[in-house]
Design a protein around this motif. Sequence first.
Motif, mmCIF file in Angstrom:
data_model
loop_
_atom_site.group_PDB
_atom_site.id
_atom_site.type_symbol
_atom_site.label_atom_id
_atom_site.label_comp_id
_atom_site.label_asym_id
_atom_site.label_seq_id
_atom_site.Cartn_x
_atom_site.Cartn_y
_atom_site.Cartn_z
ATOM 1 N N GLU A 54 -12.078 60.989 -12.493
ATOM 2 C CA GLU A 54 -12.896 62.072 -13.039
ATOM 3 C C GLU A 54 -12.065 63.154 -13.690
ATOM 4 O OE1 GLU A 54 -16.785 63.383 -10.636
ATOM 5 O OE2 GLU A 54 -15.004 63.093 -9.459
ATOM 6 N N LYS A 55 -10.798 63.216 -13.324
ATOM 7 C CA LYS A 55 -10.014 64.377 -13.712
ATOM 8 C C LYS A 55 -8.931 64.099 -14.738
ATOM 9 C CE LYS A 55 -12.045 67.273 -11.069
ATOM 10 N NZ LYS A 55 -12.950 68.227 -11.687
ATOM 11 N N VAL A 56 -8.485 62.876 -14.825
ATOM 12 C CA VAL A 56 -7.346 62.651 -15.709
ATOM 13 C C VAL A 56 -7.457 61.258 -16.317
ATOM 14 C CG1 VAL A 56 -5.895 61.894 -13.798
ATOM 15 C CG2 VAL A 56 -4.824 62.727 -15.855
ATOM 16 N N TYR A 57 -7.003 61.175 -17.543
ATOM 17 C CA TYR A 57 -7.085 59.899 -18.233
ATOM 18 C C TYR A 57 -5.773 59.133 -18.106
ATOM 19 C CZ TYR A 57 -7.294 56.379 -21.790
ATOM 20 O OH TYR A 57 -7.265 55.175 -22.430
ATOM 21 N N PHE A 58 -5.867 57.896 -17.761
ATOM 22 C CA PHE A 58 -4.770 56.940 -17.929
ATOM 23 C C PHE A 58 -5.432 55.578 -17.933
ATOM 24 C CE2 PHE A 58 -5.154 58.011 -13.447
ATOM 25 C CZ PHE A 58 -5.278 56.772 -12.855
ATOM 26 N N PRO A 59 -4.750 54.541 -18.399
ATOM 27 C CA PRO A 59 -5.415 53.240 -18.433
ATOM 28 C C PRO A 59 -5.819 52.824 -17.016
ATOM 29 C CG PRO A 59 -3.366 53.192 -19.680
ATOM 30 C CD PRO A 59 -3.394 54.488 -18.946
ATOM 31 N N ARG A 60 -7.099 52.673 -16.793
ATOM 32 C CA ARG A 60 -7.602 52.460 -15.433
ATOM 33 C C ARG A 60 -7.066 51.184 -14.799
ATOM 34 N NH1 ARG A 60 -8.554 57.533 -15.747
ATOM 35 N NH2 ARG A 60 -10.628 58.172 -16.360
ATOM 36 N N LEU A 61 -6.772 50.193 -15.637
ATOM 37 C CA LEU A 61 -6.341 48.899 -15.085
ATOM 38 C C LEU A 61 -4.999 49.008 -14.375
ATOM 39 C CD1 LEU A 61 -7.141 45.905 -17.446
ATOM 40 C CD2 LEU A 61 -7.857 46.282 -15.099
ATOM 41 N N ILE A 62 -4.287 50.116 -14.617
ATOM 42 C CA ILE A 62 -3.006 50.313 -13.939
ATOM 43 C C ILE A 62 -3.186 50.255 -12.427
ATOM 44 C CG2 ILE A 62 -1.360 52.136 -13.377
ATOM 45 C CD1 ILE A 62 -0.517 52.066 -15.950
ATOM 46 N N ILE A 63 -4.289 50.798 -11.940
ATOM 47 C CA ILE A 63 -4.483 50.877 -10.488
ATOM 48 C C ILE A 63 -4.577 49.475 -9.860
ATOM 49 C CG2 ILE A 63 -6.027 51.699 -8.676
ATOM 50 C CD1 ILE A 63 -4.717 54.036 -9.720
ATOM 51 N N PRO A 64 -5.495 48.613 -10.309
ATOM 52 C CA PRO A 64 -5.527 47.283 -9.675
ATOM 53 C C PRO A 64 -4.219 46.503 -9.832
ATOM 54 C CG PRO A 64 -7.045 47.378 -11.540
ATOM 55 C CD PRO A 64 -6.618 48.770 -11.257
ATOM 56 N N ILE A 65 -3.585 46.639 -10.992
ATOM 57 C CA ILE A 65 -2.336 45.897 -11.175
ATOM 58 C C ILE A 65 -1.284 46.405 -10.198
ATOM 59 C CG2 ILE A 65 -0.541 45.301 -12.845
ATOM 60 C CD1 ILE A 65 -2.776 44.344 -14.283
ATOM 61 N N SER A 66 -1.242 47.729 -9.992
ATOM 62 C CA SER A 66 -0.245 48.251 -9.054
ATOM 63 C C SER A 66 -0.563 47.792 -7.641
ATOM 64 C CB SER A 66 -0.215 49.782 -9.125
ATOM 65 O OG SER A 66 -1.303 50.335 -8.435
ATOM 66 N N GLN A 67 -1.840 47.653 -7.319
ATOM 67 C CA GLN A 67 -2.186 47.170 -5.977
ATOM 68 C C GLN A 67 -1.752 45.722 -5.794
ATOM 69 O OE1 GLN A 67 -6.288 48.249 -6.307
ATOM 70 N NE2 GLN A 67 -6.043 50.105 -5.092
ATOM 71 N N LEU A 68 -1.960 44.918 -6.831
ATOM 72 C CA LEU A 68 -1.509 43.523 -6.735
ATOM 73 C C LEU A 68 0.000 43.472 -6.528
ATOM 74 C CD1 LEU A 68 -3.610 41.755 -9.505
ATOM 75 C CD2 LEU A 68 -3.735 41.381 -7.049
ATOM 76 N N LEU A 69 0.719 44.352 -7.225
ATOM 77 C CA LEU A 69 2.182 44.311 -7.122
ATOM 78 C C LEU A 69 2.670 44.805 -5.765
ATOM 79 C CD1 LEU A 69 3.256 45.396 -10.707
ATOM 80 C CD2 LEU A 69 3.380 43.143 -9.674
ATOM 81 N N SER A 70 2.047 45.871 -5.255
ATOM 82 C CA SER A 70 2.544 46.338 -3.958
ATOM 83 C C SER A 70 2.161 45.350 -2.859
ATOM 84 C CB SER A 70 2.050 47.754 -3.648
ATOM 85 O OG SER A 70 0.664 47.783 -3.530
ATOM 86 N N ASN A 71 1.011 44.682 -3.009
ATOM 87 C CA ASN A 71 0.698 43.617 -2.057
ATOM 88 C C ASN A 71 1.669 42.458 -2.189
ATOM 89 O OD1 ASN A 71 -1.415 45.029 -1.035
ATOM 90 N ND2 ASN A 71 -2.977 44.004 -2.257
ATOM 91 N N LEU A 72 2.155 42.261 -3.407
ATOM 92 C CA LEU A 72 3.117 41.181 -3.605
ATOM 93 C C LEU A 72 4.425 41.482 -2.873
ATOM 94 C CD1 LEU A 72 3.548 38.520 -5.181
ATOM 95 C CD2 LEU A 72 4.559 39.880 -6.998
ATOM 96 N N MET A 73 4.812 42.749 -2.861
ATOM 97 C CA MET A 73 6.017 43.101 -2.106
ATOM 98 C C MET A 73 5.820 42.822 -0.627
ATOM 99 S SD MET A 73 6.920 46.617 -4.093
ATOM 100 C CE MET A 73 8.235 47.159 -3.026
ATOM 101 N N LYS A 74 4.654 43.160 -0.163
ATOM 102 C CA LYS A 74 4.315 42.897 1.233
ATOM 103 C C LYS A 74 4.325 41.393 1.495
ATOM 104 C CE LYS A 74 0.253 43.186 4.109
ATOM 105 N NZ LYS A 74 -1.181 43.399 4.115
ATOM 106 N N LEU A 75 3.736 40.647 0.573
ATOM 107 C CA LEU A 75 3.707 39.188 0.723
ATOM 108 C C LEU A 75 5.115 38.612 0.793
ATOM 109 C CD1 LEU A 75 2.017 36.542 0.661
ATOM 110 C CD2 LEU A 75 2.323 36.542 -1.790
ATOM 111 N N THR A 76 6.011 39.177 -0.030
ATOM 112 C CA THR A 76 7.388 38.673 -0.025
ATOM 113 C C THR A 76 8.002 38.812 1.364
ATOM 114 O OG1 THR A 76 7.518 39.470 -2.283
ATOM 115 C CG2 THR A 76 9.574 38.808 -1.240
ATOM 116 N N LEU A 77 7.789 39.972 1.974
ATOM 117 C CA LEU A 77 8.295 40.157 3.343
ATOM 118 C C LEU A 77 7.713 39.114 4.279
ATOM 119 C CD1 LEU A 77 8.211 44.004 4.052
ATOM 120 C CD2 LEU A 77 10.168 42.508 3.668
ATOM 121 N N GLU A 78 6.422 38.880 4.144
ATOM 122 C CA GLU A 78 5.759 37.930 5.042
ATOM 123 C C GLU A 78 6.265 36.516 4.826
ATOM 124 O OE1 GLU A 78 1.550 40.377 5.357
ATOM 125 O OE2 GLU A 78 1.700 38.586 4.122
ATOM 126 N N LEU A 79 6.539 36.186 3.566
ATOM 127 C CA LEU A 79 7.033 34.838 3.286
ATOM 128 C C LEU A 79 8.444 34.653 3.852
ATOM 129 C CD1 LEU A 79 5.659 34.180 -0.306
ATOM 130 C CD2 LEU A 79 4.880 33.219 1.855
#
Lengths: 295, 281
Positions: free
Chosen positions: A128-153
């Motif tokens: 609501e307050k600031v513009y940036f490409p919204r898709l950045i958020i889901p992509i960053s979530q996939l990437l940080s989960n990927l880091m977590k996945l790497t640890l688990e693997l």
Amino acid sequence: MNTTNTQKNSAIPDNHLPWDIEITPPKFLSPLKWNEFFRYKNLLGLLVYRDFVVYYKQTILGPLWWLLQPVITSGVFVIFFGFILKVPMDGGTPLMLFFLSGLTLWFYFSNSLNQIANLFASNGSMFEKVYFPRLIIPISQLLSNLMKLTLELIFLAIVYTVLCFQGAQVRPTWWLLLSPIIIFYLAVLALGFGLLFNSLTYKYKDLSLTLPFIIQIGMFTSSVIHPVSAIPKEILYYLYFNPVIPAIELFRFMLTGQGTIYPDQIVTGIVVTVVLLLLGIMSFSYTEKRFIDTI
Amino acid sequence: MKDIVIQVEHVSKMYRIGQLGHGTLQKDLQSFWARLWKREDPNTLLEMNGQGGGKPGNGRFLALDDVSFEICRGESVGIIGRNGAGKSTLLKILSRIVTPEKGLIRMRGRISSLLEVGTGFHPEQSGRDNIYLNGGILGMKRHEIKRYFDEIVEFSEIGEFIDTPIKRYSSGMKIRLAFSIAAHFLAEIVILDEVLAVGDHFFQQKCMNKMEQLLKNEGRTLLFVSHSMPSVQRMCQRGLFLDHGHLLMDAPINEVAAAYHQQHLQSNHSAASINQQSDAA
């Protein structure tokens, strides 16, 4: 620099410079601006870092918390399905390895899905307050989960090694080198399905409340806790509707050389995933322009 | 030659009053079904009529009605009007938060839109991490953030607390940090929505001076919304007067301010008929 009353006059000849930004009423589908996405790659990195670090801030175990979700769940399943219910397993795969491998991938998928499917609900105040490409958020979530996945693997690899030394009858196959493709496949699936779910449900709380059930049912129907070979012949067709099954069964096959793979099931899985991704991105590009007015 | 950086042409924005959407899936499905079969929508809200102008006709109102103007490089423009005149809607459209219903807006250069400071602050992260994250959200690159990092810390008077999680900050510290970040990462076009009203009086003065310095020395373009006439008159040379979604006046700021006071006086005389909060001043 005068401040005269500039009357509306669209006939003013355009200056030498092109316009950088054009704002128009939303079209039904506007193309995503990938170049703009690229300009914000700094933000992407910062968001990944934040999501990864904030999770275990102020904990004693720190990043070890990432491991506990699949480990504890696997332990519970080993006890329940292995010793109490005695689900039939393929060959000589140790139960712990079986559950841990399935759950590690499943949690990557389901955690990502859960975050992306609530995209507008959890980030609305920021959008609501600031513009940036919204898709950045889901992509960053996939990437940080990927880091977590790497640890688990890595943890999975350690467990595997220990089990092999204890005399387990399984060995990894060379196919394992292709496992990044499976992870990518699950990421795309979570993104597509999550964006579609988000677009369909941000207006209606009833629908978004179904997500926990979908994820729970998903865990029991995605061959996470049983091998595909344990599914009765009569309902085998349902495999074709769940694109997570081939990913998890294939991963187990790469890991242990055991599993039941139907090639046509892989093909339908890929088709479903691609369709979901397209629908997800289309519905997202439609709703991202409008949801602030309706949230 | 005029160097136009913002061009707004015939922009309108419509909102529904009361419930947003039908609120329930059932009614939306009904409407969808009717549309599919080209029947009359049982939940229809009659289409907007041309005059709109903030009147709650047919469950909709025009927050902005055919607004057009142009802004040249280096101008600082104050947008004034009563509550509900469409000021914030206009800023939100210019900031690409919401889209207009009609019209076209074109801009040159990067835009810093400060509808709020400190957006995206995470309480568990340190002031340092939040400076980087907030800078990223404002569209800054890493080296740009690095370059201004020390200045930001100094300006915010955070000092040694920079590595403390900001959930331990007082609200004043948080705001000071947020504002300092915003003030140091201004692009060529700046959109400000009352964010100057932060912190204690001294910090406010400091912010105003900083802003003025940034705007004057570096030739930035400013769009400023505030209910505080003194600060608008101090910061801006030109004023846009919005009323019920219409652009009433586009003139030097002093003339616009006079007209605004005039309207305020008139409305006080007929106060009974105006159903507005008293904070129009």
